[in-house]
Design a protein around this motif. Structure first.
Motif, PDB file in Angstrom:
ATOM      1  N   ILE A  91       0.835  -1.197   0.000  1.00 39.13           N
ATOM      2  CA  ILE A  91       0.000   0.000   0.000  1.00 39.13           C
ATOM      3  C   ILE A  91       0.872   1.250   0.000  1.00 39.13           C
ATOM      4  O   ILE A  91       2.048   1.203   0.358  1.00 39.13           O
ATOM      5  CB  ILE A  91      -0.947   0.060   1.224  1.00 39.13           C
ATOM      6  CG1 ILE A  91      -0.148   0.104   2.527  1.00 39.13           C
ATOM      7  CG2 ILE A  91      -1.928  -1.102   1.236  1.00 39.13           C
ATOM      8  CD1 ILE A  91      -0.979   0.508   3.709  1.00 39.13           C
ATOM      9  N   LYS A 143      -1.559   4.343  19.576  1.00 37.68           N
ATOM     10  CA  LYS A 143      -0.579   4.033  18.545  1.00 37.68           C
ATOM     11  C   LYS A 143      -0.916   4.751  17.242  1.00 37.68           C
ATOM     12  O   LYS A 143      -2.038   5.212  17.041  1.00 37.68           O
ATOM     13  CB  LYS A 143      -0.497   2.528  18.331  1.00 37.68           C
ATOM     14  CG  LYS A 143      -1.794   1.862  17.925  1.00 37.68           C
ATOM     15  CD  LYS A 143      -1.606   0.349  17.863  1.00 37.68           C
ATOM     16  CE  LYS A 143      -2.936  -0.348  17.575  1.00 37.68           C
ATOM     17  NZ  LYS A 143      -2.789  -1.797  17.440  1.00 37.68           N
ATOM     18  N   ALA A 144       0.087   4.826  16.373  1.00 33.28           N
ATOM     19  CA  ALA A 144      -0.085   5.510  15.092  1.00 33.28           C
ATOM     20  C   ALA A 144      -1.249   4.912  14.313  1.00 33.28           C
ATOM     21  O   ALA A 144      -1.401   3.693  14.228  1.00 33.28           O
ATOM     22  CB  ALA A 144       1.200   5.388  14.286  1.00 33.28           C
ATOM     23  N   LYS A 145      -2.058   5.787  13.742  1.00 33.27           N
ATOM     24  CA  LYS A 145      -3.232   5.354  12.990  1.00 33.27           C
ATOM     25  C   LYS A 145      -3.110   5.870  11.553  1.00 33.27           C
ATOM     26  O   LYS A 145      -2.973   7.072  11.332  1.00 33.27           O
ATOM     27  CB  LYS A 145      -4.482   5.936  13.652  1.00 33.27           C
ATOM     28  CG  LYS A 145      -5.789   5.616  12.957  1.00 33.27           C
ATOM     29  CD  LYS A 145      -6.942   6.282  13.709  1.00 33.27           C
ATOM     30  CE  LYS A 145      -8.259   6.092  12.985  1.00 33.27           C
ATOM     31  NZ  LYS A 145      -9.360   6.768  13.725  1.00 33.27           N
ATOM     32  N   ILE A 146      -3.140   4.948  10.618  1.00 36.88           N
ATOM     33  CA  ILE A 146      -3.080   5.332   9.211  1.00 36.88           C
ATOM     34  C   ILE A 146      -4.491   5.742   8.796  1.00 36.88           C
ATOM     35  O   ILE A 146      -5.441   4.960   8.935  1.00 36.88           O
ATOM     36  CB  ILE A 146      -2.586   4.149   8.347  1.00 36.88           C
ATOM     37  CG1 ILE A 146      -1.167   3.734   8.781  1.00 36.88           C
ATOM     38  CG2 ILE A 146      -2.628   4.500   6.860  1.00 36.88           C
ATOM     39  CD1 ILE A 146      -0.773   2.332   8.350  1.00 36.88           C
ATOM     40  N   THR A 147      -4.651   6.966   8.319  1.00 35.76           N
ATOM     41  CA  THR A 147      -5.989   7.456   7.993  1.00 35.76           C
ATOM     42  C   THR A 147      -6.204   7.643   6.487  1.00 35.76           C
ATOM     43  O   THR A 147      -7.318   7.882   6.050  1.00 35.76           O
ATOM     44  CB  THR A 147      -6.286   8.790   8.701  1.00 35.76           C
ATOM     45  OG1 THR A 147      -5.259   9.712   8.345  1.00 35.76           O
ATOM     46  CG2 THR A 147      -6.312   8.609  10.212  1.00 35.76           C
ATOM     47  N   ILE A 198       0.656  -4.101   7.736  1.00 37.25           N
ATOM     48  CA  ILE A 198      -0.363  -3.322   8.435  1.00 37.25           C
ATOM     49  C   ILE A 198      -1.645  -4.138   8.579  1.00 37.25           C
ATOM     50  O   ILE A 198      -1.865  -5.101   7.858  1.00 37.25           O
ATOM     51  CB  ILE A 198      -0.695  -1.991   7.708  1.00 37.25           C
ATOM     52  CG1 ILE A 198      -1.256  -2.288   6.309  1.00 37.25           C
ATOM     53  CG2 ILE A 198       0.505  -1.070   7.628  1.00 37.25           C
ATOM     54  CD1 ILE A 198      -1.931  -1.091   5.698  1.00 37.25           C
ATOM     55  N   ILE A 240      -5.518  -3.706   8.158  1.00 37.25           N
ATOM     56  CA  ILE A 240      -6.497  -2.799   7.553  1.00 37.25           C
ATOM     57  C   ILE A 240      -7.832  -2.989   8.274  1.00 37.25           C
ATOM     58  O   ILE A 240      -8.340  -4.103   8.391  1.00 37.25           O
ATOM     59  CB  ILE A 240      -6.638  -3.077   6.048  1.00 37.25           C
ATOM     60  CG1 ILE A 240      -5.308  -2.783   5.341  1.00 37.25           C
ATOM     61  CG2 ILE A 240      -7.769  -2.230   5.445  1.00 37.25           C
ATOM     62  CD1 ILE A 240      -5.257  -3.236   3.891  1.00 37.25           C
ATOM     63  N   ALA A 294      -6.161   2.009   9.450  1.00 38.03           N
ATOM     64  CA  ALA A 294      -5.224   0.886   9.439  1.00 38.03           C
ATOM     65  C   ALA A 294      -4.152   1.145  10.487  1.00 38.03           C
ATOM     66  O   ALA A 294      -3.945   2.294  10.898  1.00 38.03           O
ATOM     67  CB  ALA A 294      -4.605   0.714   8.057  1.00 38.03           C
ATOM     68  N   TYR A 295      -3.505   0.072  10.929  1.00 36.60           N
ATOM     69  CA  TYR A 295      -2.476   0.200  11.967  1.00 36.60           C
ATOM     70  C   TYR A 295      -1.235  -0.591  11.568  1.00 36.60           C
ATOM     71  O   TYR A 295      -1.335  -1.621  10.904  1.00 36.60           O
ATOM     72  CB  TYR A 295      -3.024  -0.314  13.308  1.00 36.60           C
ATOM     73  CG  TYR A 295      -4.222   0.479  13.763  1.00 36.60           C
ATOM     74  CD1 TYR A 295      -4.064   1.662  14.469  1.00 36.60           C
ATOM     75  CD2 TYR A 295      -5.506   0.057  13.448  1.00 36.60           C
ATOM     76  CE1 TYR A 295      -5.156   2.413  14.853  1.00 36.60           C
ATOM     77  CE2 TYR A 295      -6.616   0.796  13.821  1.00 36.60           C
ATOM     78  CZ  TYR A 295      -6.433   1.978  14.528  1.00 36.60           C
ATOM     79  OH  TYR A 295      -7.515   2.729  14.889  1.00 36.60           O
ATOM     80  N   PHE A 296      -0.099  -0.108  12.017  1.00 37.10           N
ATOM     81  CA  PHE A 296       1.148  -0.831  11.780  1.00 37.10           C
ATOM     82  C   PHE A 296       1.201  -2.081  12.645  1.00 37.10           C
ATOM     83  O   PHE A 296       0.797  -2.047  13.810  1.00 37.10           O
ATOM     84  CB  PHE A 296       2.350   0.067  12.096  1.00 37.10           C
ATOM     85  CG  PHE A 296       2.457   1.248  11.180  1.00 37.10           C
ATOM     86  CD1 PHE A 296       2.962   1.100   9.891  1.00 37.10           C
ATOM     87  CD2 PHE A 296       2.035   2.506  11.581  1.00 37.10           C
ATOM     88  CE1 PHE A 296       3.053   2.186   9.035  1.00 37.10           C
ATOM     89  CE2 PHE A 296       2.120   3.604  10.735  1.00 37.10           C
ATOM     90  CZ  PHE A 296       2.628   3.440   9.454  1.00 37.10           C
TER      91      PHE A 296
END
Lengths: 187, 187
Positions: free
Chosen positions: A52, A64-68, B52, B54, B70-72
């Motif tokens: 991705i 924790k880090a959140k991919i948005t 990650i 999803i 999504a998260y690592f």
């Protein structure tokens, strides 16, 4: 419903039982098989993460880090690779609902080139193709695929051709896709 | 600022020039090297995508799928693998700002176990460790790492130990991390 008189009908029952018991996607079956291979120290083969492109990541407080924002990328390699008996292993796995052929549009050209390249460098490269309607899963080497595409104009692999040129991969409950048994014929 | 009289000082200048010209992360340097290896048909080695989980995907109208949550994940394998001269290749790459040691906390235990496992199955498994402050990048085999952790209590690899037990990886502009030259010593 027990004691069918002919061998053939018993087989049909057994097969139907397998299917019902299974009900998992090809990916889940391969992951399950790879887990058993790893656990028994037979092979180390993993699915690669989905590629991705990450655009935006938030860092909510105390979390924790959140991919948005992210997007799927077209894969440039295959989904699975690893090591078995000293050899690099590399393959792509695809399902089709068709009973008669496997459309080559299921494969990205980059993936085919990738398999040809790793084969060149010494890996064992192949496809795992499942005909879901038939409940049959085949091993097909990259060399057979290359032969086909070099010599045929049609854009799909006929089921009968795959059956003749590939290998039916045995199924069992614990190891749903035991492709190592096919590799052993080459090693 | 030209024509320094001693060899030593000229070397310092040259090194500083290299650093300035470079300025890329270890990951970028390895990716660049791998591209050249692929392009020259020397090896097929890729970075795996970041793993990650999803959670949510949107499908905006007339647009491609957009991942909105999504998260690592903690990686269970290494970042890089592939094939070179018939051998499976598997490695992890890490940078440190320290000038004196590499903390083992940089590696997940799963990654070390993974490297030991693929080594067992026949891959060449190693670490690439860059000391960014020193502008030096080392190759360290998984066997050396295992020896160290089996025999030492300390939780970091001293720089001098890495220098003695590993191999300095040569740098050049086109192939910033030419680890194939180190692999060639083993093949």
């Amino acid at each position: 419903m027990i004691g069918y008189p002919t061998k053939k009908k018993v087989n049909v029952i057994a097969k139907s039982g397998d299917t019902a018991r299974r009900g998992l996607s090809l990916e889940e079956d391969i992951n399950q098989s790879n887990l058993v291979f790893l656990d028994r120290n037979l092979a180390n083969i993993h699915k690669k993460p989905t590629p991705i492109t990450i655009v935006k990541v938030d860092y909510p407080m105390r979390s924790k880090a959140k991919i948005t924002e992210a997007y799927f990328k077209i894969p440039s390699t295959t989904d699975y690779n690893g090591v078995y008996k000293g050899r690099a292993i590399d393959f792509e796995a695809k399902e089709t609902a068709s009973k008669t052929s496997f459309s080559l549009s299921n494969l990205h050209p980059h993936q085919v080139q990738h398999m040809q390249s790793v084969k060149f460098h010494g890996a064992i490269a192949f496809l795992i193709i499942r005909f879901t309607s038939l409940d049959e899963t085949y091993y097909l080497s990259i060399d057979k695929l290359t032969d086909f595409t070099n010599n045929q104009v049609r854009k799909s692999l006929p089921y009968e051709w795959i059956k003749a040129q590939g290998h039916l991969i045995p199924y069992n409950y614990l190891i749903p896709i035991n492709y190592l048994t096919v590799l052993d014929m080459y090693l």
